[in-house]
Motif scaffolding. Sequence first.
Motif, PDB file in Angstrom:
ATOM      1  N   LEU B  32       0.821  -1.202   0.000  1.00 26.82           N
ATOM      2  CA  LEU B  32       0.000   0.000   0.000  1.00 26.82           C
ATOM      3  C   LEU B  32       0.859   1.257   0.000  1.00 26.82           C
ATOM      4  O   LEU B  32       0.587   2.205  -0.736  1.00 26.82           O
ATOM      5  N   TRP B  36       0.728   4.224  -2.657  1.00 24.47           N
ATOM      6  CA  TRP B  36       0.422   5.625  -2.327  1.00 24.47           C
ATOM      7  C   TRP B  36       1.529   6.564  -2.746  1.00 24.47           C
ATOM      8  O   TRP B  36       1.268   7.691  -3.165  1.00 24.47           O
ATOM      9  N   LYS B 176     -10.890  16.045  24.655  1.00 26.80           N
ATOM     10  CA  LYS B 176     -11.344  15.255  23.499  1.00 26.80           C
ATOM     11  C   LYS B 176     -10.757  15.816  22.221  1.00 26.80           C
ATOM     12  O   LYS B 176     -11.338  16.705  21.608  1.00 26.80           O
ATOM     13  N   ASN B 179      -9.134  14.075  17.009  1.00 27.97           N
ATOM     14  CA  ASN B 179      -9.044  14.514  15.615  1.00 27.97           C
ATOM     15  C   ASN B 179      -7.967  15.563  15.393  1.00 27.97           C
ATOM     16  O   ASN B 179      -7.731  15.973  14.277  1.00 27.97           O
ATOM     17  N   LEU B 180      -7.280  16.003  16.468  1.00 22.82           N
ATOM     18  CA  LEU B 180      -6.160  16.916  16.256  1.00 22.82           C
ATOM     19  C   LEU B 180      -5.075  16.237  15.424  1.00 22.82           C
ATOM     20  O   LEU B 180      -4.408  16.891  14.629  1.00 22.82           O
ATOM     21  N   TYR B 182      -5.581  14.211  13.105  1.00 25.75           N
ATOM     22  CA  TYR B 182      -6.054  14.287  11.715  1.00 25.75           C
ATOM     23  C   TYR B 182      -5.733  15.661  11.120  1.00 25.75           C
ATOM     24  O   TYR B 182      -5.252  15.785   9.995  1.00 25.75           O
ATOM     25  N   LEU B 183      -5.981  16.700  11.941  1.00 26.08           N
ATOM     26  CA  LEU B 183      -5.660  18.060  11.502  1.00 26.08           C
ATOM     27  C   LEU B 183      -4.172  18.173  11.200  1.00 26.08           C
ATOM     28  O   LEU B 183      -3.762  18.728  10.177  1.00 26.08           O
ATOM     29  N   SER B 186      -3.329  16.600   7.974  1.00 25.74           N
ATOM     30  CA  SER B 186      -3.797  17.361   6.817  1.00 25.74           C
ATOM     31  C   SER B 186      -2.897  18.564   6.560  1.00 25.74           C
ATOM     32  O   SER B 186      -2.697  18.968   5.431  1.00 25.74           O
ATOM     33  N   ILE B 187      -2.346  19.132   7.638  1.00 28.10           N
ATOM     34  CA  ILE B 187      -1.435  20.258   7.438  1.00 28.10           C
ATOM     35  C   ILE B 187      -0.096  19.760   6.902  1.00 28.10           C
ATOM     36  O   ILE B 187       0.493  20.367   6.017  1.00 28.10           O
ATOM     37  N   ASP B 189       0.420  17.466   4.975  1.00 32.00           N
ATOM     38  CA  ASP B 189       0.269  17.179   3.547  1.00 32.00           C
ATOM     39  C   ASP B 189       0.774  18.317   2.663  1.00 32.00           C
ATOM     40  O   ASP B 189       1.225  18.084   1.548  1.00 32.00           O
ATOM     41  N   ALA B 190       0.670  19.543   3.174  1.00 33.87           N
ATOM     42  CA  ALA B 190       1.102  20.691   2.375  1.00 33.87           C
ATOM     43  C   ALA B 190       2.616  20.699   2.177  1.00 33.87           C
ATOM     44  O   ALA B 190       3.116  21.390   1.297  1.00 33.87           O
ATOM     45  N   TRP B 193       4.927  20.137  -1.221  1.00 36.06           N
ATOM     46  CA  TRP B 193       5.260  21.129  -2.235  1.00 36.06           C
ATOM     47  C   TRP B 193       6.383  22.033  -1.736  1.00 36.06           C
ATOM     48  O   TRP B 193       6.419  22.365  -0.554  1.00 36.06           O
ATOM     49  N   PHE B 202       0.128  32.081   3.664  1.00 38.99           N
ATOM     50  CA  PHE B 202       0.561  30.691   3.761  1.00 38.99           C
ATOM     51  C   PHE B 202       2.078  30.604   3.912  1.00 38.99           C
ATOM     52  O   PHE B 202       2.597  29.754   4.620  1.00 38.99           O
ATOM     53  N   PHE B 206       3.702  28.685   6.973  1.00 36.41           N
ATOM     54  CA  PHE B 206       4.438  27.441   6.787  1.00 36.41           C
ATOM     55  C   PHE B 206       5.936  27.604   7.019  1.00 36.41           C
ATOM     56  O   PHE B 206       6.671  26.626   7.019  1.00 36.41           O
TER      57      PHE B 206
END
Lengths: 265, 262
Positions: B32, B36, B176, B179-180, B182-183, B186-187, B189-190, B193, B202, B206
């Motif tokens: 996998l 990916w 709780k 999901n942090l 997850y955040l 997602s960040i 991921d940037a 580039w 940005f 960054f």
Amino acid sequence: MRRTLRALPTLLRVGLAEAVAYRAEMLVWLLATNMPLVMLALWSAVAREAPVGRFGQKDFVAYYLAALVVRLLTGAWVVWELTFEIRQGTLAYRLLRPFHPLVAYAAENVAAMPLRLALSLPVALVGLWLTSAEKLTHDPLRLLLFPVAVLGAWLITFLAMALVGTLAFRADSATSLFEIWMGLYALLSGYLVPLELFPPWVSALARWLPFRSMLGFPVELVTGMLTRRQALVEVAIQWGWIAGLLLAVRSAWRAGLRRFAAFGG
Amino acid sequence: MARYLRLLAVQLRASTALALQYRLEFLGQGALALLWTGWSLVPLLVVFADRPGVAGWSFDEALVVMGWFTLMKGVLEGAVNPSLASVVEHIRKGTLDFVLLKPADAQFLVSTARFMPWRIVDVLAGLAIFGVAFHRMGRWPAPGAVAAALALLCCATLVLYSLWILVISAAFYLVKIDNLSYLFASIYDAARWPVDVFRGFFRVLFTFVIPLALLTSYPALALLGKLDLVVAAQALGGSVAFAVVSRFVWTRAIGKYTSASS
């Protein structure tokens, strides 16, 4: 059916109350949906020198802000809830109620929408208005089709998640299967890259898969990239997928439920 | 110090033993991961399809950034994420008590609790991407450049780890926050580039607030032999400062820990 309809307002109210209670969590989810903005920054840098295909800088702004709005409008999370509740056995409580558990999930999902929108829509709309309002379609037919397309996109997202979720009745790794789905979605829906910009064979492939109906189609519709004829054909394809998924979810749910044994409880 | 090294060895051994039980999973995950990696190259190919460069980066140079992204992802998911994700659970359930009772530094214990050795696949994939990129350029990085890149790899790991510690510290206040993570992903991921494609808000975000530039772009520049010493020194200082701040925040946050009743 009548029973479900009567329960619906209460379900929606409960869902909204839950959404309000977990507002911090929701804010984090909203912030995590930042990919369209990152891709927007990237493609703007690319288009600064020369347009890409028929995409200029403003087209990219319109495309990705619309993608952001559609993505937020079509959010669903039933796959995680369903796999969790099947494994924990708490699905049993839902089965006791006099309406289908999937209806309850859907109602919770829809009820959270107003709050999500209130937090996010103004930002995206102001952004669109200030930068590239002229890129949006002005055709009343296409504007009218847009809500239909968004509703359809949400339905496909929800049903696909429910379908993968029902796999948890028989396998442990339903969520990892969903990750594969998400990976395919990211590229083949037009979320990362507008489908037009791919090599022709990829775009052709994407036409035969459901992912385009989940995001790319509504976005292209509202940014005026489709002719009226194309738009109508796409709506038909989209609702065809919905019908197919609905049947698949129905039979998968029935087959899975037979194997369901609530552990503990 | 020697005691902590021994502890680290013990924890590593335990994780490896655990991972070896799931050899089949390794095959699945490995396949996998490769898939990916290939998949994540597609947007890059599309972006560079009909032009030689974007924001001053050629395709091969952007490929080196992508290589660092893949490699750091392996580090993140293999060495940083697994331990720290369980801390959030500890805080929520109150089982952090058992960690705090042990006679060693709590931050050290929670940060080394779990490793995922199979994630080495991502590191190898990153190295393979470097190979392809430099092969296409027809040259190989100078030894000095490699040394600089390795130094920046350490900085990048330190920054990544410190960022995570900051996120975890937030869990002491917010409870709780599953999901942090997850955040965070997602960040991150940037970071695939080159940071130069971002402008204005940005770019500042960054480079200084969430130093993604330090994670991929600067190491890539170092490997290409294009990073000037001043920036490298700043990166080094910045990452050490980041680590100090995160340690400070952690000690403050853990003071807020009240365990959980029942």
